[in-house]
Design an enzyme around this catalytic site. Structure first.
Site, PDB file in Angstrom:
ATOM      1  N   GLY A   1       0.375  -1.537  -0.356  1.00  7.10           N
ATOM      2  CA  GLY A   1      -0.093   0.099  -0.152  1.00  7.10           C
ATOM      3  C   GLY A   1       0.803   1.313  -0.111  1.00  7.10           C
ATOM      4  O   GLY A   1       0.348   2.734   0.028  1.00  7.10           O
ATOM      5  N   THR A   2       2.683   1.300  -0.208  1.00  5.71           N
ATOM      6  CA  THR A   2       2.617   2.356   0.345  1.00  5.71           C
ATOM      7  C   THR A   2       3.278   2.900  -1.123  1.00  5.71           C
ATOM      8  O   THR A   2       3.280   2.376  -2.408  1.00  5.71           O
ATOM      9  CB  THR A   2       4.279   1.870   0.018  1.00  5.71           C
ATOM     10  OG1 THR A   2       4.197   1.274   1.815  1.00  5.71           O
ATOM     11  CG2 THR A   2       4.973   3.207   0.452  1.00  5.71           C
ATOM     12  N   THR A   3       3.218   4.153  -1.710  1.00  2.13           N
ATOM     13  CA  THR A   3       2.968   4.778  -2.695  1.00  2.13           C
ATOM     14  C   THR A   3       4.639   6.085  -2.447  1.00  2.13           C
ATOM     15  O   THR A   3       4.923   5.770  -0.981  1.00  2.13           O
ATOM     16  CB  THR A   3       1.762   5.848  -3.266  1.00  2.13           C
ATOM     17  OG1 THR A   3       1.577   6.606  -2.040  1.00  2.13           O
ATOM     18  CG2 THR A   3       0.634   4.767  -3.716  1.00  2.13           C
TER      19      THR A   3
ATOM     20  N   SER B   1      -2.879   1.748  -4.713  1.00  7.06           N
ATOM     21  CA  SER B   1      -2.235   3.598  -4.116  1.00  7.06           C
ATOM     22  C   SER B   1      -3.779   3.016  -3.267  1.00  7.06           C
ATOM     23  O   SER B   1      -3.831   4.248  -1.981  1.00  7.06           O
ATOM     24  CB  SER B   1      -3.376   4.199  -5.208  1.00  7.06           C
ATOM     25  OG  SER B   1      -3.718   3.929  -5.965  1.00  7.06           O
ATOM     26  N   ASN B   2      -5.012   1.891  -3.099  1.00  5.87           N
ATOM     27  CA  ASN B   2      -5.520   2.239  -2.455  1.00  5.87           C
ATOM     28  C   ASN B   2      -6.680   1.208  -1.756  1.00  5.87           C
ATOM     29  O   ASN B   2      -6.577   0.411  -3.461  1.00  5.87           O
ATOM     30  CB  ASN B   2      -6.832   3.520  -2.537  1.00  5.87           C
ATOM     31  CG  ASN B   2      -7.497   3.906  -1.271  1.00  5.87           C
ATOM     32  OD1 ASN B   2      -8.379   3.234  -0.404  1.00  5.87           O
ATOM     33  ND2 ASN B   2      -7.958   5.107  -1.143  1.00  5.87           N
TER      34      ASN B   2
ATOM     35  N   HIS C   1      -7.010  15.262   2.521  1.00  5.62           N
ATOM     36  CA  HIS C   1      -6.241  14.252   3.898  1.00  5.62           C
ATOM     37  C   HIS C   1      -5.791  14.589   5.328  1.00  5.62           C
ATOM     38  O   HIS C   1      -6.111  16.419   5.036  1.00  5.62           O
ATOM     39  CB  HIS C   1      -5.709  13.796   2.762  1.00  5.62           C
ATOM     40  CG  HIS C   1      -5.036  12.329   1.878  1.00  5.62           C
ATOM     41  ND1 HIS C   1      -6.147  11.802   2.593  1.00  5.62           N
ATOM     42  CD2 HIS C   1      -5.551  12.915   0.677  1.00  5.62           C
ATOM     43  CE1 HIS C   1      -6.610  10.649   1.269  1.00  5.62           C
ATOM     44  NE2 HIS C   1      -5.970  11.517  -0.007  1.00  5.62           N
ATOM     45  N   HIS C   2      -5.504  14.441   5.772  1.00  5.03           N
ATOM     46  CA  HIS C   2      -5.186  14.378   7.161  1.00  5.03           C
ATOM     47  C   HIS C   2      -3.620  15.614   6.708  1.00  5.03           C
ATOM     48  O   HIS C   2      -3.213  15.440   6.366  1.00  5.03           O
ATOM     49  CB  HIS C   2      -5.466  13.684   8.460  1.00  5.03           C
ATOM     50  CG  HIS C   2      -4.452  12.277   7.889  1.00  5.03           C
ATOM     51  ND1 HIS C   2      -3.143  12.339   7.766  1.00  5.03           N
ATOM     52  CD2 HIS C   2      -5.354  11.291   7.410  1.00  5.03           C
ATOM     53  CE1 HIS C   2      -2.689  10.755   7.395  1.00  5.03           C
ATOM     54  NE2 HIS C   2      -3.967  10.187   6.854  1.00  5.03           N
TER      55      HIS C   2
ATOM     56  N   LYS D   1      -0.133  13.336   6.221  1.00  2.00           N
ATOM     57  CA  LYS D   1      -0.006  12.802   4.797  1.00  2.00           C
ATOM     58  C   LYS D   1       0.740  13.224   4.195  1.00  2.00           C
ATOM     59  O   LYS D   1       0.622  14.407   4.295  1.00  2.00           O
ATOM     60  CB  LYS D   1      -1.992  13.260   3.600  1.00  2.00           C
ATOM     61  CG  LYS D   1      -1.895  12.561   2.920  1.00  2.00           C
ATOM     62  CD  LYS D   1      -1.758  11.004   2.572  1.00  2.00           C
ATOM     63  CE  LYS D   1      -2.190  10.025   1.836  1.00  2.00           C
ATOM     64  NZ  LYS D   1      -2.228   8.674   1.410  1.00  2.00           N
TER      65      LYS D   1
ATOM     66  N   GLY E   1      -1.635   8.768  -3.526  1.00  2.00           N
ATOM     67  CA  GLY E   1      -1.476   7.873  -4.982  1.00  2.00           C
ATOM     68  C   GLY E   1      -2.814   7.700  -5.480  1.00  2.00           C
ATOM     69  O   GLY E   1      -3.393   8.042  -6.430  1.00  2.00           O
TER      70      GLY E   1
END
Length: 239
Positions: free
Chosen positions: A75-77, A101-102, A135-136, A139, A145
């Site tokens: 899940g890492t971009t 990406s998700n 996003h928070h 991020k 991603g």
């Protein structure tokens, strides 16, 4: 299912919690401070790895898994400029991995909706398209991603746009991505088509990180019985 967690930030911790609740076993939790523990890990006790670390660690983590025939859901971009090399590495090792990406099922359905809408809008040049993400503040990547995947889905299907920019578009061929960082937002993605007479919008809003974590666990459970370079499209067709 026996899971190796590579990366133990907020997402890794949530996956740990939900996977354990579902009866899975987390055999190791690896982060930057204890990566040396991988060398003593018995890979025969691992069914699958889930990788949510940092871009600078992801490639080495993936190779470590592929070298040991451990399927890995990534899940890492932020490292995807090396993806073609890792695809080849996976094939050479006859390993298994999937990059997304998700992992949210809803987001991946949104990707498909986005592509279909772009194909429909290709013939209607009176509509300009823009995208936005919220996003928070923790991020790290901007755009995310997920936003890049949305942009690529538009660019592949809308001939009047040629490249995305992470700012207000100054050229008609640019696809605008506006990135906002606001706490405690877990993630909102908007695609907006506007003309002089009307606006069409599609929006995905995450209510929590649970959708991402549950999706990662579901993908990992499926991936452990697969072989080769896999995608979320492969997984969704199975589902």
């Amino acid at each position: 299912m026996r899971i190796l967690l590579l990366g133990y930030g907020k997402m890794g911790q949530l996956i740990d919690k939900l996977a354990t609740q579902d009866g899975h076993e987390v055999v190791a939790r690896i982060n930057i401070d204890n990566r040396h523990e991988l060398e003593g890990l018995d890979n025969k006790k691992v069914d699958v790895a889930i990788e949510f670390s940092q871009p600078e660690a992801a490639v080495d983590n993936i190779k470590w898994c592929l070298d040991r025939q451990i399927p890995v859901a990534v899940g890492t971009t932020g490292w995807l400029d090396k993806k073609s090399q890792i695809d080849q590495y996976c094939n050479d090792k006859k390993g298994t991995y999937l990059v997304a990406s998700n992992f949210s099922i809803g987001v991946n359905l949104f990707f498909k909706l986005n592509e279909h809408l772009a194909r429909l809008m290709n013939a209607h040049e009176q509509y300009d398209v823009k995208t936005k993400e919220i996003h928070h503040t923790q991020k790290l990547d901007s755009p995310s991603g997920t936003s890049i995947t949305i942009a690529e889905g538009i660019l592949s299907n809308l001939s009047r746009k040629s490249e995305w920019v992470n700012e207000e578009a100054k050229e008609g061929s640019n696809l605008e991505i506006i990135s906002e960082r606001v706490d405690p937002a877990p993630g909102t993605h908007e695609v907006n088509y506007s003309s002089e007479v009307d606006t069409i919008e599609i929006i995905h809003t995450a209510h929590s990180r649970q959708g991402f974590a549950k999706g990662a666990i579901a993908v990992a459970a499926w991936l452990k019985d697969q072989e080769g370079v896999k995608t979320m499209d492969d997984f969704l067709r199975i589902g």
